[in-house]
Design a protein around this motif. Structure first.
Motif, mmCIF file in Angstrom:
data_model
loop_
_atom_site.group_PDB
_atom_site.id
_atom_site.type_symbol
_atom_site.label_atom_id
_atom_site.label_comp_id
_atom_site.label_asym_id
_atom_site.label_seq_id
_atom_site.Cartn_x
_atom_site.Cartn_y
_atom_site.Cartn_z
ATOM 1 N N ALA A 172 0.844 -1.191 0.000
ATOM 2 C CA ALA A 172 0.000 0.000 0.000
ATOM 3 C C ALA A 172 0.880 1.241 0.000
ATOM 4 O O ALA A 172 1.926 1.284 0.660
ATOM 5 N N VAL A 173 0.448 2.236 -0.760
ATOM 6 C CA VAL A 173 1.123 3.540 -0.782
ATOM 7 C C VAL A 173 0.055 4.621 -0.657
ATOM 8 O O VAL A 173 -1.034 4.494 -1.217
ATOM 9 N N PRO A 174 0.321 5.708 0.066
ATOM 10 C CA PRO A 174 -0.701 6.732 0.276
ATOM 11 C C PRO A 174 -1.006 7.498 -1.003
ATOM 12 O O PRO A 174 -0.147 7.674 -1.879
ATOM 13 N N ALA A 175 -2.241 7.970 -1.098
ATOM 14 C CA ALA A 175 -2.645 8.769 -2.247
ATOM 15 C C ALA A 175 -1.811 10.041 -2.333
ATOM 16 O O ALA A 175 -1.396 10.602 -1.311
ATOM 17 N N LEU A 176 -1.560 10.486 -3.559
ATOM 18 C CA LEU A 176 -0.933 11.790 -3.782
ATOM 19 C C LEU A 176 -2.035 12.823 -3.949
ATOM 20 O O LEU A 176 -2.913 12.689 -4.808
ATOM 21 N N ARG A 177 -1.964 13.888 -3.145
ATOM 22 C CA ARG A 177 -2.911 14.999 -3.252
ATOM 23 C C ARG A 177 -2.119 16.301 -3.200
ATOM 24 O O ARG A 177 -2.037 16.942 -2.141
ATOM 25 N N PRO A 178 -1.524 16.679 -4.308
ATOM 26 C CA PRO A 178 -0.724 17.906 -4.304
ATOM 27 C C PRO A 178 -1.564 19.128 -3.948
ATOM 28 O O PRO A 178 -2.770 19.179 -4.221
ATOM 29 N N ASP A 179 -0.916 20.113 -3.348
ATOM 30 C CA ASP A 179 -1.597 21.397 -3.186
ATOM 31 C C ASP A 179 -1.881 22.007 -4.550
ATOM 32 O O ASP A 179 -2.941 22.600 -4.760
ATOM 33 N N VAL A 180 -0.915 21.867 -5.464
ATOM 34 C CA VAL A 180 -1.062 22.406 -6.812
ATOM 35 C C VAL A 180 -0.485 21.403 -7.810
ATOM 36 O O VAL A 180 0.608 20.884 -7.603
ATOM 37 N N SER A 181 -1.233 21.143 -8.875
ATOM 38 C CA SER A 181 -0.684 20.401 -10.014
ATOM 39 C C SER A 181 -0.610 21.336 -11.213
ATOM 40 O O SER A 181 -1.539 22.109 -11.472
ATOM 41 N N VAL A 182 0.505 21.250 -11.932
ATOM 42 C CA VAL A 182 0.755 22.109 -13.083
ATOM 43 C C VAL A 182 1.057 21.225 -14.280
ATOM 44 O O VAL A 182 1.909 20.326 -14.192
ATOM 45 N N ILE A 183 0.357 21.456 -15.386
ATOM 46 C CA ILE A 183 0.636 20.722 -16.621
ATOM 47 C C ILE A 183 0.633 21.696 -17.792
ATOM 48 O O ILE A 183 0.163 22.828 -17.673
ATOM 49 N N HIS A 184 1.164 21.237 -18.922
ATOM 50 C CA HIS A 184 1.105 22.000 -20.169
ATOM 51 C C HIS A 184 0.244 21.219 -21.151
ATOM 52 O O HIS A 184 0.223 19.988 -21.130
ATOM 53 N N ALA A 185 -0.498 21.918 -21.987
ATOM 54 C CA ALA A 185 -1.378 21.278 -22.962
ATOM 55 C C ALA A 185 -1.348 22.067 -24.264
ATOM 56 O O ALA A 185 -0.824 23.194 -24.320
ATOM 57 N N GLN A 186 -1.923 21.464 -25.297
ATOM 58 C CA GLN A 186 -1.897 22.130 -26.593
ATOM 59 C C GLN A 186 -2.835 23.325 -26.662
ATOM 60 O O GLN A 186 -2.458 24.382 -27.156
ATOM 61 N N ARG A 187 -4.068 23.176 -26.163
ATOM 62 C CA ARG A 187 -4.981 24.308 -26.337
ATOM 63 C C ARG A 187 -6.119 24.258 -25.329
ATOM 64 O O ARG A 187 -6.416 23.240 -24.724
ATOM 65 N N ALA A 188 -6.745 25.424 -25.202
ATOM 66 C CA ALA A 188 -7.948 25.582 -24.393
ATOM 67 C C ALA A 188 -8.941 26.410 -25.189
ATOM 68 O O ALA A 188 -8.567 27.169 -26.079
#
Length: 266
Positions: A152-168
């Motif tokens: 078992a490993v604990p869930a990851l719950r970042p304060d902030v997640s940052v990603i890059h994407a092609q478009r919005a």
């Protein structure tokens, strides 16, 4: 609903000293522009989370942003070591760096657990390794149905997640495609999220295999053309292989590294 703002405003609002911050992207769509904005805003005492920390994490660590690294592999892909990460671990420069090491499968399942609202993930991936002896939050667990001993490993719950994407689109819905890694899970697991994009368009046209993150699942979107450089954004840019090679020399020496960061990032 995700608001479209400037990159500086997004980082200023979302990333705080002492936060656990995940910057995810695999091979391409690595959020370099956002990571460098975190450096410019001089955030400190961050727990940096990433399955495969590479050059952007070398920069963040070398500029003193990080207190702790949670990861499953680290290196300059195709080239060698991350010299700023190594200097922090071996010599405490510019500050000591704590390490929490997992397997790729463990990290991916931790994100999935966080995105699913579960407290932990269960897998076989650590059996036969010495990682449980090195990492405190890897624990054996017995299956209640078969009696098999798993991990078992604990869930990851970042304060902030940052990603890059092609478009919005203009409502803040985001579309990414190509190698999508764990970006979706990292965003859904986080308390707050920032997506940088190559462009904003009127409508998201279908792309085979694309992931669409709805605006209501995101916090902020920022336009950052070429925001993955020196990695790439599939369909928009190509990988700058020469930069990765050059970084090996730039990052070996503390003074040369600092001068390069002052010129090109700060």
């Amino acid at each position: 609903m995700a608001e479209i703002v400037s990159l500086a405003d997004a980082v200023g609002e979302l990333v705080r000293d002492g936060d656990a911050v995940a910057l995810e992207g695999f091979t391409h769509l690595i959020p370099f522009a956002a990571g460098q904005e975190i450096i410019r805003q001089r955030r400190r005492d961050l727990t940096l989370i990433r399955m495969t920390p590479d050059v952007i994490y070398d920069q963040l660590i070398g500029m003193g942003c990080a207190r702790r690294l949670v990861f499953s592999w680290g290196g300059n892909p195709g080239v060698g070591s991350l010299h700023r990460l190594r200097d922090a671990v071996e010599n405490g420069w510019p500050r000591p760096l704590e390490l929490e090491e997992h397997s790729h499968a463990g990290m991916a399942n931790r994100y999935v657990a966080g995105a699913s609202g579960l407290p932990f993930a269960v897998l076989r991936g650590y059996v036969g390794t010495d990682l449980p002896g090195q990492t405190a939050n890897i624990r054996p667990i017995e299956c209640p149905f078969t009696g098999e001993v798993l991990t078992a490993v604990p869930a990851l719950r970042p304060d902030v997640s940052v990603i890059h994407a092609q478009r919005a689109d203009r409502q803040g819905n985001v579309q990414l495609w190509g190698i999508t890694g764990v970006q979706k899970e990292a965003v859904l697991a986080a308390k707050r999220s920032l997506v940088t994009v190559e462009e904003v368009v009127d409508e998201l046209t279908p792309v085979p295999g694309a992931v669409v993150l709805p605006t209501w699942a995101l916090t902020r979107v920022a336009v950052a053309p070429n925001g993955a450089h020196p990695s790439y954004a599939h369909g928009y840019s190509t990988r700058d292989n020469d930069f990765y090679v050059a970084w090996d020399d730039i990052s070996r020496d503390r003074d040369r590294f600092t001068a390069w960061m002052e010129t090109h990032v700060l």
